[in-house]
Write a protein that holds these residues in place. Structure first.
Motif, mmCIF file in Angstrom:
data_model
loop_
_atom_site.group_PDB
_atom_site.id
_atom_site.type_symbol
_atom_site.label_atom_id
_atom_site.label_comp_id
_atom_site.label_asym_id
_atom_site.label_seq_id
_atom_site.Cartn_x
_atom_site.Cartn_y
_atom_site.Cartn_z
ATOM 1 N N TYR A 175 6.917 -8.468 30.565
ATOM 2 C CA TYR A 175 7.770 -8.529 29.383
ATOM 3 C C TYR A 175 7.221 -7.663 28.259
ATOM 4 C CZ TYR A 175 4.314 -12.147 28.060
ATOM 5 O OH TYR A 175 3.160 -12.840 27.792
ATOM 6 N N TYR A 176 8.155 -7.310 27.362
ATOM 7 C CA TYR A 176 7.831 -6.599 26.123
ATOM 8 C C TYR A 176 8.642 -7.230 25.006
ATOM 9 C CZ TYR A 176 8.309 -3.182 22.384
ATOM 10 O OH TYR A 176 8.354 -2.586 21.147
ATOM 11 N N TYR A 177 7.961 -7.635 23.911
ATOM 12 C CA TYR A 177 8.619 -8.216 22.751
ATOM 13 C C TYR A 177 8.313 -7.371 21.513
ATOM 14 C CZ TYR A 177 8.683 -12.466 25.676
ATOM 15 O OH TYR A 177 8.873 -13.378 26.690
ATOM 16 N N ASP A 178 9.334 -7.125 20.728
ATOM 17 C CA ASP A 178 9.215 -6.381 19.469
ATOM 18 C C ASP A 178 9.713 -7.289 18.358
ATOM 19 O OD1 ASP A 178 9.427 -4.650 17.306
ATOM 20 O OD2 ASP A 178 11.284 -3.738 18.047
ATOM 21 N N VAL A 179 8.789 -7.752 17.503
ATOM 22 C CA VAL A 179 9.131 -8.688 16.435
ATOM 23 C C VAL A 179 8.830 -8.044 15.083
ATOM 24 C CG1 VAL A 179 8.668 -10.934 15.401
ATOM 25 C CG2 VAL A 179 8.613 -10.689 17.887
ATOM 26 N N LYS A 180 9.804 -8.074 14.192
ATOM 27 C CA LYS A 180 9.608 -7.618 12.823
ATOM 28 C C LYS A 180 9.813 -8.792 11.887
ATOM 29 C CE LYS A 180 11.187 -4.385 9.270
ATOM 30 N NZ LYS A 180 12.181 -3.348 8.890
ATOM 31 N N ARG A 181 8.835 -9.018 10.975
ATOM 32 C CA ARG A 181 8.903 -10.093 9.989
ATOM 33 C C ARG A 181 8.625 -9.517 8.608
ATOM 34 N NH1 ARG A 181 5.699 -13.014 14.113
ATOM 35 N NH2 ARG A 181 6.950 -14.742 14.941
ATOM 36 N N PRO A 182 9.240 -10.082 7.565
ATOM 37 C CA PRO A 182 8.970 -9.581 6.209
ATOM 38 C C PRO A 182 7.586 -9.964 5.712
ATOM 39 C CG PRO A 182 10.485 -11.435 6.136
ATOM 40 C CD PRO A 182 10.312 -11.085 7.574
ATOM 41 N N LEU A 183 6.948 -10.988 6.332
ATOM 42 C CA LEU A 183 5.632 -11.407 5.863
ATOM 43 C C LEU A 183 4.809 -11.989 7.003
ATOM 44 C CD1 LEU A 183 3.610 -11.927 3.564
ATOM 45 C CD2 LEU A 183 4.690 -14.179 3.256
ATOM 46 N N GLY A 184 3.645 -11.389 7.222
ATOM 47 C CA GLY A 184 2.611 -11.991 8.045
ATOM 48 C C GLY A 184 1.429 -12.272 7.145
ATOM 49 N N ARG A 185 0.875 -13.487 7.229
ATOM 50 C CA ARG A 185 -0.210 -13.848 6.313
ATOM 51 C C ARG A 185 -1.382 -14.409 7.096
ATOM 52 N NH1 ARG A 185 0.963 -18.086 1.586
ATOM 53 N NH2 ARG A 185 -0.168 -19.598 2.861
ATOM 54 N N TYR A 186 -2.551 -13.806 6.894
ATOM 55 C CA TYR A 186 -3.744 -14.182 7.649
ATOM 56 C C TYR A 186 -4.930 -14.273 6.699
ATOM 57 C CZ TYR A 186 -0.422 -12.407 10.994
ATOM 58 O OH TYR A 186 0.739 -12.169 11.689
ATOM 59 N N ILE A 187 -6.064 -14.652 7.239
ATOM 60 C CA ILE A 187 -7.254 -14.803 6.417
ATOM 61 C C ILE A 187 -7.714 -13.464 5.852
ATOM 62 C CG2 ILE A 187 -8.981 -14.495 8.245
ATOM 63 C CD1 ILE A 187 -9.010 -17.315 5.609
ATOM 64 N N ASP A 188 -7.302 -12.370 6.522
ATOM 65 C CA ASP A 188 -7.752 -11.033 6.115
ATOM 66 C C ASP A 188 -6.681 -10.248 5.364
ATOM 67 O OD1 ASP A 188 -9.592 -8.981 5.884
ATOM 68 O OD2 ASP A 188 -9.034 -8.057 7.793
ATOM 69 N N GLY A 189 -5.596 -10.911 4.948
ATOM 70 C CA GLY A 189 -4.572 -10.204 4.195
ATOM 71 C C GLY A 189 -3.178 -10.530 4.674
ATOM 72 N N SER A 190 -2.197 -9.919 4.045
ATOM 73 C CA SER A 190 -0.798 -10.187 4.365
ATOM 74 C C SER A 190 0.034 -8.943 4.108
ATOM 75 C CB SER A 190 -0.285 -11.358 3.517
ATOM 76 O OG SER A 190 -0.356 -11.032 2.131
ATOM 77 N N GLY A 191 1.284 -8.984 4.560
ATOM 78 C CA GLY A 191 2.200 -7.874 4.348
ATOM 79 C C GLY A 191 3.342 -7.917 5.343
ATOM 80 N N ASP A 192 4.266 -6.961 5.225
ATOM 81 C CA ASP A 192 5.339 -6.872 6.202
ATOM 82 C C ASP A 192 4.731 -6.583 7.571
ATOM 83 O OD1 ASP A 192 4.745 -4.168 5.094
ATOM 84 O OD2 ASP A 192 6.143 -3.580 6.677
#
Length: 408
Positions: free
Chosen positions: A190-207
């Motif tokens: 399988y191949y998945y392509d996901v786009k989100r307006p915000l990813g947030r982690y311990i090392d930063g965040s962004g689109d």
């Protein structure tokens, strides 16, 4: 109300639905990461659907639903959604040969893929994952199946009736191919392509644009069962590169000829975390739209930066009653990353010290099929927090949940 003939031709209509009540009690919903996080709620899920088969080539399906949550002091958004359109799609089947068929599905629909772990239903809440777009399925009977899709996740709103809509700034595209190696074994890619307006982690965040490449092998023979899956992810979060991985292993042996038909099983799952802050790279694994729960019905943890090992025993006191019990042990994959909250990609808390051990769940689960239409589920777990988890502000906790589900 199934297979109601419409005239003298091949057309028929089926009417169905679901009524589910689900009572939950968390001693600590967020395991102490938030103050006063005790929660008791009663979920009410109501569904009504119509399945119209015009002929062997054309089918139309519509499902409406209403979702309520009672007694909760804090709102769980996926549990509250006034009357809305859950699914509405048309299937157009195009026969390509005696054994090969292409089905095109435009509309709004649910879409579990593979074993339903990385792309699942989210059945622990009232509102399941829904998507709007188009899906095409190519099937060669007895040989392979290929699903391709271009969709947007559907939001859930509780302000008005029929106010759900596709999420802005997101998409979920991909291909899932499954081939039959033998009557008892399948191999998937399988191949998945996901786009989100915000990813947030311990090392930063962004689109975020995250791509998942994976394979899965499943087999069953002579009492043994095995399901193994591996995934690599790349892409970007803000201006940081993504490099992450996940592995899901599950297997067991069933003693079919002895009383209670016991199954000795084990699950081992590992999902990468971020190894170094400020290096321009995000190493935290994030599943596209995961089945929650993967670990327990309490849904405390996400699939990010976590390793778990769950030995279990399953027995069947009755043909319609299945009981599973065992301890589930958790570690952070990388001590430099956080522990992530179950329903989101957001960090839950950061344990203290050098130890990667997070804690242990003591699980008991029972599923009882009362009749063909009525089922009952019970789940209880005790989470024993490690010293490192407590040092980061976490707590031990209890969870008990049970539902009764009527489908017709």
């Amino acid at each position: 109300m199934r297979y109601i003939p419409l005239g003298d031709g091949p057309a028929y209509l089926s009417i169905g639905g679901e009524i589910r009540y689900y009572l939950n009690s968390w001693e600590h919903l967020r395991l102490g990461a938030s103050p006063d996080d005790h929660l008791v709620n009663l979920q009410q899920r109501l569904r009504l659907d119509a399945d119209l088969h015009i002929n062997q080539y054309v089918r139309a399906f519509v499902e409406i639903g209403d979702d309520r949550e009672f007694f909760a002091r804090s709102i769980t958004p996926p549990n509250r959604d006034k009357l809305d359109l859950r699914q509405a799609f048309v299937d157009i089947a195009i026969p390509l040969s005696d054994t090969v068929k292409l089905t095109v599905r435009p509309g709004r629909f649910e879409m579990p893929l593979g074993n339903g772990k990385l792309v699942g239903l989210r059945d622990g809440t009232n509102v399941r994952f829904g998507y709007q777009g188009v899906r095409a399925t190519l099937i060669n009977t007895g040989r392979f199946r290929i699903d391709s899709f271009l969709v947007k996740p559907v939001t859930y709103g509780n302000a008005e009736v029929f106010d759900d809509k596709p999420q802005e700034g997101t998409h979920f595209n991909g291909v899932y191919a499954s081939g039959l190696l033998s009557p008892l074994a399948t191999l998937d890619f399988y191949y998945y392509d996901v786009k989100r307006p915000l990813g947030r982690y311990i090392d930063g965040s962004g689109d975020e644009a995250r791509h998942s490449f994976g394979t899965r092998l499943a087999l069953r023979a002579n009492g043994f069962d095995f399901d193994g899956e591996g995934t690599y992810q790349n892409g970007h979060t803000g201006n940081q590169r993504i490099g992450a991985w996940g592995a899901l292993l599950e297997g067991g042996y069933t003693f079919a000829g002895v009383p209670l038909a016991p199954r000795l099983g084990a699950k081992i799952n590992a999902f990468s975390g971020d190894s170094k802050r400020g290096d321009g790279k995000v190493g935290t694994f994030v599943p596209p739209f995961p089945r929650l729960p993967l670990y327990t019905d309490a849904s405390w943890f996400n699939f990010s930066n976590l390793i778990n090992a769950y030995p279990s025993i399953t027995v069947k006191p009755l043909k319609t009653l299945t009981v599973v019990a065992g301890p589930d042990f958790y570690w952070r994959e990388n001590r430099n990353d956080a522990v992530y909250f179950g329903p989101s990609t957001f960090p839950l808390l950061s344990p203290s010290g050098a130890s990667r051990f997070v804690g242990t769940n003591l699980n008991l689960q029972a599923d009882y099929l009362v009749t063909r239409n009525v089922s009952i589920r019970f789940f209880a777990t005790r989470f024993l927090a490690s010293d490192a988890f407590k040092g980061g502000g976490g707590k031990s906790a209890n969870y008990v949940g049970s539902w009764i589900d009527f489908r017709f």
